[in-house]
Write an enzyme that holds these catalytic residues in place. Structure first.
Site, mmCIF file in Angstrom:
data_model
loop_
_atom_site.group_PDB
_atom_site.id
_atom_site.type_symbol
_atom_site.label_atom_id
_atom_site.label_comp_id
_atom_site.label_asym_id
_atom_site.label_seq_id
_atom_site.Cartn_x
_atom_site.Cartn_y
_atom_site.Cartn_z
ATOM 1 N N ARG A 49 11.380 -6.114 4.694
ATOM 2 C CA ARG A 49 11.197 -4.657 4.641
ATOM 3 C C ARG A 49 12.217 -3.964 5.543
ATOM 4 O O ARG A 49 12.469 -4.391 6.654
ATOM 5 C CB ARG A 49 9.780 -4.278 5.095
ATOM 6 C CG ARG A 49 9.598 -2.771 5.248
ATOM 7 C CD ARG A 49 8.157 -2.320 5.175
ATOM 8 N NE ARG A 49 7.306 -2.872 6.217
ATOM 9 C CZ ARG A 49 5.985 -2.689 6.257
ATOM 10 N NH1 ARG A 49 5.367 -2.013 5.306
ATOM 11 N NH2 ARG A 49 5.283 -3.219 7.237
ATOM 12 N N ARG A 91 -8.977 1.496 8.910
ATOM 13 C CA ARG A 91 -8.633 0.101 9.167
ATOM 14 C C ARG A 91 -9.753 -0.622 9.901
ATOM 15 O O ARG A 91 -9.616 -1.804 10.198
ATOM 16 C CB ARG A 91 -7.378 0.038 10.015
ATOM 17 C CG ARG A 91 -6.089 -0.176 9.223
ATOM 18 C CD ARG A 91 -4.955 -0.331 10.218
ATOM 19 N NE ARG A 91 -3.840 -1.044 9.693
ATOM 20 C CZ ARG A 91 -2.752 -0.466 9.171
ATOM 21 N NH1 ARG A 91 -2.689 0.838 9.061
ATOM 22 N NH2 ARG A 91 -1.743 -1.210 8.758
ATOM 23 N N ARG A 142 11.475 -2.686 11.332
ATOM 24 C CA ARG A 142 10.523 -2.168 12.315
ATOM 25 C C ARG A 142 10.227 -3.235 13.359
ATOM 26 O O ARG A 142 10.108 -4.412 13.035
ATOM 27 C CB ARG A 142 9.216 -1.784 11.601
ATOM 28 C CG ARG A 142 9.236 -0.390 11.020
ATOM 29 C CD ARG A 142 8.110 -0.138 10.039
ATOM 30 N NE ARG A 142 6.798 -0.618 10.470
ATOM 31 C CZ ARG A 142 5.705 -0.553 9.700
ATOM 32 N NH1 ARG A 142 5.764 -0.024 8.483
ATOM 33 N NH2 ARG A 142 4.557 -1.014 10.138
ATOM 34 N N LYS A 144 0.833 -1.216 0.000
ATOM 35 C CA LYS A 144 0.000 0.000 0.000
ATOM 36 C C LYS A 144 0.862 1.258 0.000
ATOM 37 O O LYS A 144 0.632 2.174 -0.777
ATOM 38 C CB LYS A 144 -0.891 0.063 1.262
ATOM 39 C CG LYS A 144 -1.831 -1.082 1.452
ATOM 40 C CD LYS A 144 -2.651 -0.905 2.729
ATOM 41 C CE LYS A 144 -1.842 -0.918 4.023
ATOM 42 N NZ LYS A 144 -1.121 -2.169 4.267
ATOM 43 N N ARG A 169 -0.609 -9.204 13.360
ATOM 44 C CA ARG A 169 -1.142 -8.137 12.500
ATOM 45 C C ARG A 169 -2.002 -8.714 11.383
ATOM 46 O O ARG A 169 -2.997 -8.114 10.987
ATOM 47 C CB ARG A 169 0.010 -7.306 11.924
ATOM 48 C CG ARG A 169 0.646 -6.441 13.005
ATOM 49 C CD ARG A 169 1.985 -5.935 12.582
ATOM 50 N NE ARG A 169 1.907 -4.980 11.502
ATOM 51 C CZ ARG A 169 2.918 -4.671 10.715
ATOM 52 N NH1 ARG A 169 4.085 -5.257 10.878
ATOM 53 N NH2 ARG A 169 2.759 -3.804 9.753
HETATM 54 P P1 ADP Z 1 1.713 -1.426 7.363
HETATM 55 O O1 ADP Z 1 2.452 -0.470 6.444
HETATM 56 O O2 ADP Z 1 2.497 -2.630 7.604
HETATM 57 O O3 ADP Z 1 0.340 -1.721 6.905
HETATM 58 P P2 ADP Z 1 1.286 0.848 9.034
HETATM 59 O O4 ADP Z 1 2.525 1.637 9.018
HETATM 60 O O5 ADP Z 1 0.165 1.306 8.185
HETATM 61 O O6 ADP Z 1 1.631 -0.672 8.755
HETATM 62 O O7 ADP Z 1 0.749 0.741 10.535
HETATM 63 C C1 ADP Z 1 1.576 0.321 11.581
HETATM 64 C C2 ADP Z 1 0.745 0.217 12.850
HETATM 65 O O8 ADP Z 1 0.216 1.507 13.188
HETATM 66 C C3 ADP Z 1 -0.466 -0.690 12.766
HETATM 67 O O9 ADP Z 1 -0.139 -2.056 12.995
HETATM 68 C C4 ADP Z 1 -1.342 -0.113 13.875
HETATM 69 O O10 ADP Z 1 -0.876 -0.503 15.159
HETATM 70 C C5 ADP Z 1 -1.087 1.373 13.744
HETATM 71 N N1 ADP Z 1 -2.058 2.007 12.820
HETATM 72 C C6 ADP Z 1 -1.784 2.581 11.614
HETATM 73 N N2 ADP Z 1 -2.908 3.036 11.045
HETATM 74 C C7 ADP Z 1 -3.927 2.733 11.888
HETATM 75 C C8 ADP Z 1 -5.338 2.909 11.860
HETATM 76 N N3 ADP Z 1 -5.965 3.493 10.809
HETATM 77 N N4 ADP Z 1 -6.065 2.463 12.918
HETATM 78 C C9 ADP Z 1 -5.473 1.874 13.962
HETATM 79 N N5 ADP Z 1 -4.161 1.657 14.054
HETATM 80 C C10 ADP Z 1 -3.376 2.082 13.035
HETATM 81 P P1 ADP Z 2 2.360 -1.748 3.201
HETATM 82 O O1 ADP Z 2 2.376 -0.238 3.175
HETATM 83 O O2 ADP Z 2 1.122 -2.323 2.592
HETATM 84 O O3 ADP Z 2 2.603 -2.286 4.565
HETATM 85 P P2 ADP Z 2 4.920 -1.578 1.774
HETATM 86 O O4 ADP Z 2 4.629 -0.684 0.635
HETATM 87 O O5 ADP Z 2 5.720 -1.038 2.889
HETATM 88 O O6 ADP Z 2 3.551 -2.261 2.290
HETATM 89 O O7 ADP Z 2 5.649 -2.898 1.173
HETATM 90 C C1 ADP Z 2 6.042 -3.967 2.043
HETATM 91 C C2 ADP Z 2 7.430 -4.481 1.615
HETATM 92 O O8 ADP Z 2 7.345 -5.135 0.342
HETATM 93 C C3 ADP Z 2 8.463 -3.366 1.444
HETATM 94 O O9 ADP Z 2 9.716 -3.889 1.848
HETATM 95 C C4 ADP Z 2 8.432 -3.066 -0.052
HETATM 96 O O10 ADP Z 2 9.690 -2.578 -0.502
HETATM 97 C C5 ADP Z 2 8.119 -4.439 -0.653
HETATM 98 N N1 ADP Z 2 7.254 -4.369 -1.841
HETATM 99 C C6 ADP Z 2 6.240 -3.490 -2.097
HETATM 100 N N2 ADP Z 2 5.640 -3.765 -3.271
HETATM 101 C C7 ADP Z 2 6.275 -4.862 -3.772
HETATM 102 C C8 ADP Z 2 6.114 -5.644 -4.978
HETATM 103 N N3 ADP Z 2 5.146 -5.386 -5.874
HETATM 104 N N4 ADP Z 2 6.937 -6.703 -5.147
HETATM 105 C C9 ADP Z 2 7.889 -6.999 -4.230
HETATM 106 N N5 ADP Z 2 8.095 -6.314 -3.090
HETATM 107 C C10 ADP Z 2 7.296 -5.245 -2.856
#
Ligand code: ADP
Ligand code: ADP
Ligand code: ZN
Length: 214
Positions: A127, A88, A160, A13, A171
């Protein structure tokens, strides 16, 4: 153009949201980034959020919604934005909907970046994140030019805390229980678009552009 990115943690995302934001000149708003910046700066909000994030749980809706509504109320959001990691939960989605409805607005697209659970653990364990500027890398798929160093700002890259294997499984469970129902929610509103998130990054992006420019 108001866009919501849906998908499991690690689905890509954030990666796609940044590319969309660059191409269409709208802000990329990540609630996770906002929380991490607060943790880094030692704010009260950061300390509260950290309790939940470290366990792979969601930060409570009251806290999260307030931050998000403040952010989208800013001047730079007038022409739209890409929301990454919000909403979320169904209650979060409803609050956003109501706030927009009061302005006579609504979400244009909810893009679900679809990646099966089997691929997620690999995505998240590889990541590496820059906690200074929010850039993300992947050890295999998106390596930085210099190991352990952010290409964009030169700061250190880290795994992280919540990307460690045991928290990742929590998660994913939280995602299936609380976030996945949003897919149906936005489907009903007629704005859901699904892309295959297992494709290469650039191909996922092309699929998204095709949707936005149809
Ligand atoms: P990821 O990129 O892996 O999806 P995020 O960076 O979006 O993770 O979120 C990391 C953490 O921050 C989540 O696991 C949650 O604890 C918190 N968080 C982020 N966005 C929200 C939300 N909209 N509602 C509740 N918790 C959130
Ligand atoms: P999210 O915001 O949904 O948690 P991220 O954008 O941070 O996800 O992506 C999660 C991990 O996967 C990161 O290390 C990113 O560099 C890698 N990644 C993202 N898109 C792709 C893809 N299409 N193919 C392979 N790796 C990817
Ligand atoms: Zn950086």
């Amino acid at each position: 153009m108001k866009i919501i990115m849906l998908g499991a943690p690690g689905a890509g995302k954030g990666t796609q949201a940044k590319m969309i934001a660059d191409k269409y000149h709208v802000p990329h708003i990540s609630t996770g980034d906002i929380f991490r910046a607060n943790i880094k700066n030692g704010t009260e909000l950061g300390m509260e959020a950290k309790k939940y994030m470290d366990q792979g749980l969601l930060v409570p809706d009251e806290l999260t919604v307030k931050i998000l509504l403040d952010r989208v109320g800013k001047e730079d959001c007038k022409e739209g934005y890409v929301l990454d990691g919000f909403p979320r939960t169904i209650p979060q989605a409803k609050v956003l909907d109501e706030a927009l409805a009061e302005l006579g607005e609504s979400i244009d697209y909810a893009i679900d970046v679809d990646v099966p659970d089997e691929n997620i653990v690999q995505r998240m364990s590889g990541r590496r994140a820059c906690l200074s500027c929010g850039a993300t890398y992947h050890l295999e798929h998106v390596p930085p030019q210099k190991e352990g160093v952010c290409d964009k700002c030169g700061n250190e890259l880290v795994l992280r805390d919540d990307d460690k294997a045991d928290t990742v499984l929590n998660r994913l469970k939280v995602y299936h229980d609380q976030t996945q129902p949003l897919i149906q929610f936005y489907e009903t509103k007629g704005v859901l678009k699904t892309v295959d998130g297992t494709q290469a990054m650039e191909d996922v992006f092309q699929s998204i552009i095709a949707i936005l420019e149809k």
